[in-house]
Design a protein around this motif. Structure first.
Motif, PDB file in Angstrom:
ATOM      1  N   LEU A 168      -7.930   2.576  -1.195  1.00  0.00           N
ATOM      2  CA  LEU A 168      -7.222   1.469  -2.079  1.00  0.00           C
ATOM      3  C   LEU A 168      -8.153   0.840  -2.934  1.00  0.00           C
ATOM      4  CD1 LEU A 168      -4.910  -0.321   0.556  1.00  0.00           C
ATOM      5  CD2 LEU A 168      -4.339   1.275  -1.174  1.00  0.00           C
ATOM      6  N   GLY A 199      -8.561   3.942   4.812  1.00  0.00           N
ATOM      7  CA  GLY A 199      -7.362   3.605   3.605  1.00  0.00           C
ATOM      8  C   GLY A 199      -7.540   2.285   2.808  1.00  0.00           C
ATOM      9  N   TYR A 200      -8.494   1.344   3.523  1.00  0.00           N
ATOM     10  CA  TYR A 200      -8.931   0.437   2.600  1.00  0.00           C
ATOM     11  C   TYR A 200      -9.921   0.598   1.631  1.00  0.00           C
ATOM     12  CZ  TYR A 200     -11.414  -4.148   1.744  1.00  0.00           C
ATOM     13  OH  TYR A 200     -11.966  -5.196   1.144  1.00  0.00           O
ATOM     14  N   PRO A 257      -6.057  -7.079   3.349  1.00  0.00           N
ATOM     15  CA  PRO A 257      -5.664  -5.962   4.338  1.00  0.00           C
ATOM     16  C   PRO A 257      -5.355  -6.673   5.592  1.00  0.00           C
ATOM     17  CG  PRO A 257      -8.206  -6.713   4.234  1.00  0.00           C
ATOM     18  CD  PRO A 257      -7.484  -7.629   3.305  1.00  0.00           C
ATOM     19  N   GLN A 278      -2.384  -4.266   2.088  1.00  0.00           N
ATOM     20  CA  GLN A 278      -2.271  -3.343   3.109  1.00  0.00           C
ATOM     21  C   GLN A 278      -1.470  -3.673   4.294  1.00  0.00           C
ATOM     22  OE1 GLN A 278      -6.247  -2.359   4.472  1.00  0.00           O
ATOM     23  NE2 GLN A 278      -5.669  -0.206   4.556  1.00  0.00           N
ATOM     24  N   GLN A 279      -0.442  -2.864   4.465  1.00  0.00           N
ATOM     25  CA  GLN A 279       0.489  -3.229   5.772  1.00  0.00           C
ATOM     26  C   GLN A 279      -0.508  -3.369   7.189  1.00  0.00           C
ATOM     27  OE1 GLN A 279       3.850  -0.544   5.736  1.00  0.00           O
ATOM     28  NE2 GLN A 279       5.053  -2.210   5.565  1.00  0.00           N
ATOM     29  N   LEU A 335      -7.361  -7.422  -3.152  1.00  0.00           N
ATOM     30  CA  LEU A 335      -6.734  -6.662  -1.837  1.00  0.00           C
ATOM     31  C   LEU A 335      -6.601  -7.269  -0.695  1.00  0.00           C
ATOM     32  CD1 LEU A 335      -5.820  -3.942  -0.599  1.00  0.00           C
ATOM     33  CD2 LEU A 335      -8.194  -3.350  -0.466  1.00  0.00           C
ATOM     34  N   ASP A 379       0.718  -1.278   0.063  1.00  0.00           N
ATOM     35  CA  ASP A 379      -0.092   0.119  -0.097  1.00  0.00           C
ATOM     36  C   ASP A 379       0.799   1.306   0.067  1.00  0.00           C
ATOM     37  OD1 ASP A 379       0.833  -0.132   2.460  1.00  0.00           O
ATOM     38  OD2 ASP A 379      -1.038  -0.342   3.591  1.00  0.00           O
TER      39      ASP A 379
END
Length: 512
Positions: A239, A235-236, A203, A228-229, A201, A19
């Motif tokens: 993305l 933030g998700y 997460p 995603q870190q 994706l 991300d």
């Protein structure tokens, strides 16, 4: 299919995007995992040997797992949140000959050197340290072409043990020639529509079974995996919009956190690219799932399975809306609901859920392996969960492994925590169980009985919790502790945890 397939056909396509912007193409993933496979062979590792990796979500984690996968090795991804004691146990228990860490996990990984004598090679990503070989430098000296004796490897991830310690779930290595895709890529294709055009994706931490297996499945299909870190709800959503994400996997606590965002934030992002979102790992409250389907549409899928890989139960949004609260129907053979004496119960009655497959063992725990099998010897196996089937064959879970707590999709094993609590001078007996938490599903609760001469106080509880923090990863430390005059035990010593736990669940509207 494997990264090498797509390194030949779409070499410059992104295989992984972290991300913060780091990207690895299929050519790079193929070449770097080949280099590490050569390094491992040169270090003497043969098919069936073992390595352990303790890395945060990163590009290098996939280099390690794919190198092991194509070299016929078992690989264990360990949580970056483990204490030194916990990590040392897992590394030594699995018999790892190689340990891969990063500069961010070095403190814990370096502290276990004396307790992990089987480790012959220690590789450090992103730095240098005494006793460690630099990961990047070591790879550069190796060929970028495949090793001559490629073979399918397998993950060996950890589940609960009878002693409170986690136990490795060890499947047999695949017998087919490399590459031989397994069940997960097939399920992603047939149920969830994944193809080489998919943008996936992830997460969640990749040391968990589903995130690791699903992301690697994307590399079997030639898709792009965005990682995603650390999960952040807004933030998700960002993305999804930025990368045009079509497919993702979450746990219910992530749904809860996104639903708690202000409406203007939730509506700010274009989520129209989503084609399939799958959730598992923890119970999802009916109301939460209803809200998610209303928000995202009928793209939400659910499955029930375990690290053990012995079964797979599934439902899509339409199925779930017709059987609200179910986890779906079994796709890998019939389910059997058995009574305590091993007899099948009538439809609608509750019992232990058994799958017809087995095909795994708990590493170094034959008793736990035996306990997971059908006592009548029919070859069936269970995860220990309790449920019933309706007239349509849909499975409803009403309870699960007797003591396990699932908080935010993470399995927490009370016996391990109880083993720490009773080492405190003041604690005579301890019971740990899960109580409701609106965000995480459950949180860790402890009840203790004090030794003579000790009086309960805030200071004493603080001291007990401080001990836990030195022995346990933070997510295992009890959120609160009750002091009981006596814990409810049978004359045989068996603890009646339900008497402690049930009052917290009264009126909650769910039993998980």
């Amino acid at each position: 299919m494997d990264p090498g397939t797509f390194a030949a056909t779409t070499p410059d396509k992104a295989a992984v995007i972290i991300d913060y912007g780091a990207t690895m193409t299929y050519r790079e993933l193929d070449e770097r995992s080949n280099q590490l496979a050569h390094l491992l062979r040169n270090a003497g590792l043969a098919v069936g040997d073992h390595l352990t990796v303790v890395l945060e979500n990163s590009l290098e984690l996939f280099v390690v797992t794919w190198a092991a996968q194509r070299a016929g090795l078992y690989y264990t991804a360990c949580s970056t949140r483990l204490t030194a004691d916990e990590l040392a146990y897992m590394v030594d228990d699995c018999g790892a000959r190689v340990l891969v860490a990063s500069s961010r996990t070095l403190g814990t990984a370096d502290a276990i050197a004396a307790r992990t004598p089987k480790v012959e090679l220690r590789l450090l990503v992103g730095g240098e340290a005494e006793g460690w070989d630099c990961f990047e430098t070591a790879l550069e000296a190796q060929p970028r072409t495949p090793i001559a004796d490629q073979a399918e490897g397998s993950d060996m991830l950890y589940s609960s043990g009878t002693t409170g310690r986690p136990k490795g779930v060890k499947p047999p290595l695949p017998s087919g020639a490399y590459p031989t895709p397994g069940t997960v890529p097939f399920l992603c294709q047939t149920l969830l529509g994944a193809t080489d055009t998919t943008v996936y994706l992830s997460p969640a931490p990749l040391y968990h079974a589903a995130p690791l297996r699903f992301t690697m499945a994307m590399h079997r299909l030639g898709a792009t995996a965005v990682v995603q870190q650390h999960f952040d709800p807004e933030g998700y959503l960002a993305l999804i919009e930025r990368h045009g994400v079509t497919f993702s996997q979450l746990v219910p606590t992530m749904f809860v956190r996104m639903l708690k965002l202000p409406a203007e934030v939730r509506n700010r992002y274009d989520l129209s690219s989503l084609q399939a979102v799958v959730h598992a790992a923890a119970p999802c409250p009916v109301a939460v799932k209803e809200q998610m389907i209303e928000w995202w549409g009928p793209v939400i899928h659910e499955y029930y399975a375990g690290t053990e890989g012995n079964g797979f139960v599934y439902c899509n949004s339409e199925d779930w809306l017709a059987h609200r609260g179910s986890v779906g129907k079994s796709l890998l053979g019939p389910l059997h609901i058995l009574s305590e004496d091993g007899q099948e119960v009538p439809q609608g009655e509750t019992g232990t859920v058994y799958f017809e497959q087995a095909g795994f063992e708990y590493h170094n725990d034959p008793e736990k392996t035996k306990g997971s099998r059908d006592p009548a010897g029919r070859g069936w196996s269970t995860l220990g969960d309790i449920g019933h089937l309706d007239a349509d064959g849909d499975l409803f879970l009403s309870d699960r492994k007797i003591d396990m707590i699932i908080s935010g999709g993470v399995n927490i094993y009370p016996a391990e925590i109880e083993g720490v609590l009773v080492t405190h001078d003041a604690v005579r007996d301890a019971a740990v169980f899960g109580i409701p938490n609106d965000e995480f599903g459950e949180e860790v609760k402890a009840a203790i009985e004090l030794n003579d001469g000790f009086v309960g106080s805030d200071a004493l509880i603080a001291d007990i919790l401080a001990l836990c923090r030195t022995k346990l990863a933070g997510y295992k430390v009890p959120r609160s502790i009750d002091i009981e005059a006596a814990l409810p035990r049978q004359p045989t010593g068996k603890l009646y945890k339900r008497l402690l736990r049930d009052p917290y669940w009264e009126g909650v509207g769910r039993s998980l």
